[in-house]
Design a protein around this motif. Sequence first.
Motif, PDB file in Angstrom:
ATOM      1  N   ASP A   1      -2.993  -0.100  -3.707  1.00  0.00           N
ATOM      2  CA  ASP A   1      -3.384  -1.179  -2.804  1.00  0.00           C
ATOM      3  C   ASP A   1      -3.285  -2.524  -3.518  1.00  0.00           C
TER       4      ASP A   1
ATOM      5  N   GLN B   1      -1.494  11.765  -6.297  1.00  0.00           N
ATOM      6  CA  GLN B   1      -1.860  10.434  -6.760  1.00  0.00           C
ATOM      7  C   GLN B   1      -2.804   9.797  -5.749  1.00  0.00           C
ATOM      8  N   THR B   2      -3.707   8.944  -6.264  1.00  0.00           N
ATOM      9  CA  THR B   2      -4.580   8.200  -5.369  1.00  0.00           C
ATOM     10  C   THR B   2      -3.826   7.001  -4.796  1.00  0.00           C
ATOM     11  N   ASN B   3      -4.434   6.336  -3.820  1.00  0.00           N
ATOM     12  CA  ASN B   3      -3.744   5.284  -3.087  1.00  0.00           C
ATOM     13  C   ASN B   3      -3.480   4.049  -3.943  1.00  0.00           C
TER      14      ASN B   3
ATOM     15  N   ASP C   1       0.999   5.853  -1.095  1.00  0.00           N
ATOM     16  CA  ASP C   1       0.405   7.039  -1.674  1.00  0.00           C
ATOM     17  C   ASP C   1       1.520   7.990  -2.082  1.00  0.00           C
TER      18      ASP C   1
ATOM     19  N   ILE D   1      -4.421   1.261  -8.548  1.00  0.00           N
ATOM     20  CA  ILE D   1      -4.720   2.579  -8.011  1.00  0.00           C
ATOM     21  C   ILE D   1      -6.219   2.749  -7.846  1.00  0.00           C
ATOM     22  N   ASN D   2      -6.617   3.160  -6.648  1.00  0.00           N
ATOM     23  CA  ASN D   2      -8.041   3.393  -6.379  1.00  0.00           C
ATOM     24  C   ASN D   2      -8.581   4.529  -7.217  1.00  0.00           C
TER      25      ASN D   2
ATOM     26  N   SER E   1       0.854  -1.186   0.000  1.00  0.00           N
ATOM     27  CA  SER E   1       0.000   0.000   0.000  1.00  0.00           C
ATOM     28  C   SER E   1       0.886   1.231   0.000  1.00  0.00           C
TER      29      SER E   1
END
Length: 341
Positions: free
Chosen positions: A133, A129-131, A125, A340-341, A123
């Motif tokens: 996972d 940028q989005t997270n 960030d 990426i979420n 995980s």
Amino acid sequence: MKKLMAVLMSTTLFCSLALFTACGDERENIGKMDGDFSTEATDEEFAAALTSVQRAVENNTILGGDMESADWSFGFDAGLDLDFDMTVSGAASTETVNIDLDAGYQLVIDNAGVAGAGNLSLSGDATNQTNIDYDVGLYNDVEYMYFDMSLNQSQMKFKMTWETLAKIADSAGSGSVAVPGTEAVLSAAADTGADNEGGQGSDSAVSADIAEIIAGLKEAGCKVYIDDSDGLKVKLSVSEDTVDMILAGLGTELEGISEMISFSAFKLDLYFAMTADGVFSQVSADINIDMSMNLGNLGSYDIALSGGVYVKAYDGEVKLPDDLGSYIEQTEVPSLPSPIN
């Protein structure tokens, strides 16, 4: 041959994750080893420790005894937990990257086959940028490595043969990667035999090798600590001087890079342990490094890496999922959904 390749590739896969991926700090200090490491070892004490390890290898006790015995088996429990943070400062902006990765794997080898099971989660960030996972289940037998990947809302299950993974590793490297066959391993083992007069296993050659190892570590600024109160435990502390020597040896292309790097914290402790009977117990690393790099027009980088990596002896069992037969075989790395979420 398949069992040998499975063992080698399982180990290589996990070590690659440990060396090239930054990870999370949920299990603090997993790379440390308990012991009395208060006094630096003398050259004579370190030489005696290295000789003990050499004898354990030569006498086939290091992995629990005679590997040709019908009831022989040995297991490994490996894990890593590191935290990586980086801040990049340029003329126009400042960006940050934070990555956590947590992994664990159990591998059991016997004369009936090989079985391994574990998991990896990643995980992180970054600025703007989005997270990220990732969650990956990892399994292996003598034929395949299995991947059960959960990428945010997507999931895919596939398997790859050890021959396929070896080819992928070869093509990703310099083209010189090779998985040795049984004959090569047996030949290398024979070369280390104690009765190989004048060879690697002779007393004179061992003494020369040990003296060279000790001299090299001292020159590199490493310190050695030994606890032999219950078996053998060795701690090797790597210093900033070691890093300076590595940088100095990288060639003229990187000349002057050591002046661009400064450390506000530096700890890299390596551990090895075996029992009084000469059986492998643990190898691990405890890491805490804070460093800055000033690359002029390319910006400045503040980097922090902390956590640990370990491989321990494991006397448990490995249970593989019941649905491995449904995993789709791949002959090349499949296209994966975005993490990426």
